[in-house]
Design an enzyme around this catalytic site. Structure first.
Site, PDB file in Angstrom:
ATOM      1  N   THR A 347       0.816  -1.221   0.000  1.00 21.57           N
ATOM      2  CA  THR A 347       0.000   0.000   0.000  1.00 21.57           C
ATOM      3  C   THR A 347       0.851   1.274   0.000  1.00 21.57           C
ATOM      4  O   THR A 347       2.053   1.232   0.192  1.00 21.57           O
ATOM      5  CB  THR A 347      -0.948   0.003   1.215  1.00 21.57           C
ATOM      6  OG1 THR A 347      -0.180  -0.307   2.385  1.00 21.57           O
ATOM      7  CG2 THR A 347      -2.043  -1.007   1.058  1.00 21.57           C
ATOM      8  N   SER A 373       1.043   8.650   5.056  1.00 24.54           N
ATOM      9  CA  SER A 373       0.423   8.621   3.741  1.00 24.54           C
ATOM     10  C   SER A 373       1.505   9.034   2.760  1.00 24.54           C
ATOM     11  O   SER A 373       2.001  10.158   2.827  1.00 24.54           O
ATOM     12  CB  SER A 373      -0.753   9.584   3.685  1.00 24.54           C
ATOM     13  OG  SER A 373      -1.227   9.649   2.377  1.00 24.54           O
ATOM     14  N   ARG A 374       1.888   8.123   1.863  1.00 23.99           N
ATOM     15  CA  ARG A 374       3.054   8.406   1.024  1.00 23.99           C
ATOM     16  C   ARG A 374       2.744   9.321  -0.141  1.00 23.99           C
ATOM     17  O   ARG A 374       3.628   9.965  -0.668  1.00 23.99           O
ATOM     18  CB  ARG A 374       3.651   7.090   0.513  1.00 23.99           C
ATOM     19  CG  ARG A 374       4.205   6.275   1.650  1.00 23.99           C
ATOM     20  CD  ARG A 374       5.020   5.098   1.188  1.00 23.99           C
ATOM     21  NE  ARG A 374       5.324   4.265   2.338  1.00 23.99           N
ATOM     22  CZ  ARG A 374       4.787   3.090   2.585  1.00 23.99           C
ATOM     23  NH1 ARG A 374       3.915   2.571   1.745  1.00 23.99           N
ATOM     24  NH2 ARG A 374       5.109   2.414   3.660  1.00 23.99           N
ATOM     25  N   VAL A 375       1.499   9.363  -0.565  1.00 22.42           N
ATOM     26  CA  VAL A 375       1.213  10.173  -1.755  1.00 22.42           C
ATOM     27  C   VAL A 375       0.100  11.194  -1.548  1.00 22.42           C
ATOM     28  O   VAL A 375      -0.035  12.123  -2.330  1.00 22.42           O
ATOM     29  CB  VAL A 375       0.838   9.276  -2.970  1.00 22.42           C
ATOM     30  CG1 VAL A 375       2.031   8.503  -3.462  1.00 22.42           C
ATOM     31  CG2 VAL A 375      -0.299   8.341  -2.644  1.00 22.42           C
TER      32      VAL A 375
END
Lengths: 512, 131
Positions: A347, A373-375
């Site tokens: 994810t 949250s990476r993006v």
């Protein structure tokens, strides 16, 4: 004369011959939901096969001499020696808007007693994920309505954000609140008549859950009026493992229809731990070699091929998106177990829910330090980014300092101030279930916090103050909130109006 | 199943040498059985059972069972043999069997393939709907 008649008759017979060719096999053994079939020499992997009495199965093990078929119906109606036929069809489910508001099983058959689903199209359950070329970076927000998530772990359309935590820490609540928020925003957007508004349709896949829990979820969604934009795909605990294994793929196929037709969809997998368990059960009875924790070797691929199907497509491919919120249940707060680490690595971030925080009354119990949250931050609206930018860091620092709070009298002024701000921020992020907050209101709440309007409010009164701010900006301050939503930024004019409205709120709150 | 692997492999080799011109040769099978009786391999019954299964499967590949309801002419059987040769690219032996359950029409089985044109097969969709 008669030969002429025979000749014509023979020509007619040739034209009207309706011979059906089928490839068949015979059940040689039958146990634990799996039928071993001899024959079916032409069967494809994942093909649906037909048993007598309208029972179907999927061919999952293609061996030299026999085929392992997982039965998806009532096994008691089958016996050794029964004939099995190929259908030459891969497993497919109905897709389209006709599914909205419906509750279906893993094969897309209605379970809600509202009659047949009038869908014109079907999609194969197993499909290849979009490749590199049709994809686009995440750039549009998907607001959950949960302030702690939208501010600190923002999610974008097309993202895969894992919700992970122990049992009873509020994982499903986050998922349901997100669906409710999409429904509220859809209604608001449709009412506004904005041609650029893009509704988000939701698919909730319940895997291995108790029927009573599914019913409760359905009631909550119905009460919030969210079912108009939602599809419920269920494979409850009482269902056979094959259905539990298939349900997420079926739900994804339904979501892909929205994505491929230029729309936005959200899919919740509740939960993938039970999905992995169902797959393990199926693999063991199919006699596939087992690996770590008795899971089969391809358990990573099981989830990676599922979650890779969620994407944001570029304009040339219709510009649709499918956002995935898989849920994983941990044991004893340990995210380093086999399945959790697999899904974490697949994810684009995770919302980690902490049982201790939950028991302390911090709900949603989002653990700021371990959530990421990476993006999603690329998708936050400008106004929100401005007020929420530093919150995550502040709160993470507070959690570290919180250990020293018992020595508060010995601490320096800066640390004391950080602790005070932290306590207030924690209180602000407390939010009851099924009450998502619109993004413009969240922006005002955080702006008020950051601009010192809440500095003189006691920590114990912070929840009341937050509720009061929300009420104020939903009624008297509605115009300012609407302006934030429409401009999506905090320009000088908006800030001036916001300041004046905040002062007005402060006066009314102090008097109450 | 894994424990039988050696016996299955051995039975496969026996089958290979039992085949002549694409068909199981009865003389070769008799010779193999004689030889096995003289020098029985380990787990002999298992080997024999696996060999029987493979031989049956192989024979099924070039044997068509023509089930029919009502009379069928020799000419039709000959035509069917020719038609099957076209499809499978090898000689297919046709055997006939009377089957009243078809009500009318024929069913031809070759290996795993079934070709059917009978009343009962046409009624099948109706049965599925009524279920």
């Amino acid at each position: 004369m008669s030969s002429v008649v025979e000749q014509i008759q023979s020509e007619i017979n040739k034209l009207t011959t309706n011979t059906q060719k089928s490839n068949v096999g015979v059940i040689t053994s039958l146990a634990d939901g799996v039928a071993n079939v001899e024959g079916l020499s032409g069967v494809m992997f994942n093909e649906m096969v037909e048993f007598p009495n309208n029972v179907f199965g999927i061919a999952l093990n293609l061996e030299e001499d026999e085929v392992g078929v997982v039965v998806m119906g009532d096994m008691s109606r089958l016996k050794e020696g029964d004939e099995v036929k190929r259908t030459e069809k891969l497993l497919s489910v109905p897709v389209g808007k006709a599914l909205l508001g419906r509750v279906t099983d893993a094969l897309g058959a209605p379970l809600d007693g509202k009659g047949p689903i009038n869908s014109e199209e079907t999609y194969a359950v197993e499909r290849i994920a979009p490749g590199i070329i049709p994809r686009k970076s995440v750039d549009q927000p998907l607001q959950t309505g949960i302030m702690a998530i939208d501010a600190m772990i923002p999610i974008g359309r097309g993202q895969r954000e894992l919700i992970i935590g122990d049992r009873a820490t509020g994982k499903t609540t986050i998922a349901i609140d997100t669906i409710i928020n999409q429904s509220n925003m859809n209604k608001q957007g449709e009412k506004s008549g904005d041609p650029d508004f893009r509704p988000v349709y939701s698919i909730y896949v319940a895997i291995g859950q108790k029927n009573s829990n599914i019913m409760r979820t359905l009631k909550v969604l119905e009460a919030a009026g969210a079912m108009d934009y939602t599809v419920l795909v269920t494979a409850p605990a009482a269902d056979n493992p094959a259905n539990q294994y298939l349900a997420p793929y079926s739900g994804t196929a339904m979501g892909e229809w929205f994505m491929e037709n230029g729309m936005d969809a959200l899919i919740i997998y509740d939960d993938l731990s039970k999905h992995a368990v169902a797959y393990r059960q199926m693999s063991l009875i199919l006699k596939r070699p087992s690996g770590r924790e008795a899971y089969p070797g391809d358990v990573f691929y099981l989830h990676s091929r599922l979650l890779e199907r969620s994407a944001r497509l570029n304009q040339d491919s219709g510009g649709g998106s499918l956002t995935a919120l898989p849920i994983i249940e941990t044991q004893g707060g340990d995210p380093s177990a086999y399945i959790p680490t697999n899904v974490i690595s697949i994810t684009d971030g995770q919302v980690f829910l902490d049982a201790d925080l939950f028991n302390q009354g911090v709900r949603p119990a989002v653990s700021v330090g371990t959530s990421v949250s990476r993006v999603g931050s690329a998708a936050q609206i400008k106004a929100y980014k401005k007020v929420a930018g530093k919150v995550k860091l502040q709160l993470a620092q507070f959690r570290e300092l919180a250990a020293f709070s018992q020595f508060e009298s010995d601490l320096d002024a800066k640390t004391k101030s950080q602790l005070e701000t932290g306590k207030r921020t924690v209180e602000i992020f407390k939010q009851p279930a099924s009450s998502p907050i619109p993004v413009e209101i969240q922006t005002t709440v955080l702006w008020i916090l950051q601009n010192g309007f809440l500095d003189d409010v006691d920590v114990k009164d912070m929840v009341d103050a937050t509720r009061s701010i929300i009420e104020y900006f939903e009624t008297r301050g509605e115009a300012v909130a609407a302006k934030i939503l429409s401009t999506k930024s905090l320009g000088d004019e908006v800030v001036a109006e916001l300041k004046s409205a905040s002062e007005d709120w402060k006066r009314s709150f102090s008097n109450s | 199943m894994a424990g039988n692997r050696k016996q299955i492999e051995f039975a496969k080799k026996l089958l290979e040498i039992s085949i002549e011109d694409g068909e199981v040769n009865p003389e070769r099978v008799s010779a193999i059985l004689e030889e096995l009786k003289k020098n029985p391999p380990a787990k002999y019954p298992k080997v024999l059972r696996a060999y029987l299964k493979l031989v049956k499967k192989e024979i099924k590949k070039y044997t068509a069972v023509l089930e029919h309801s009502g009379a069928i002419s020799d000419k039709a059987i000959l035509e069917l043999g020719k038609e099957l040769f076209e499809i499978y690219g090898r000689r297919i032996h046709v055997t006939t069997k009377s089957s009243e359950e078809l009500i009318a029409g024929v069913r031809v089985s070759v290996g795993d393939d079934v070709y059917e044109n009978s009343i009962i097969s046409r009624m099948q969709p109706l049965r599925s709907i009524s279920l």
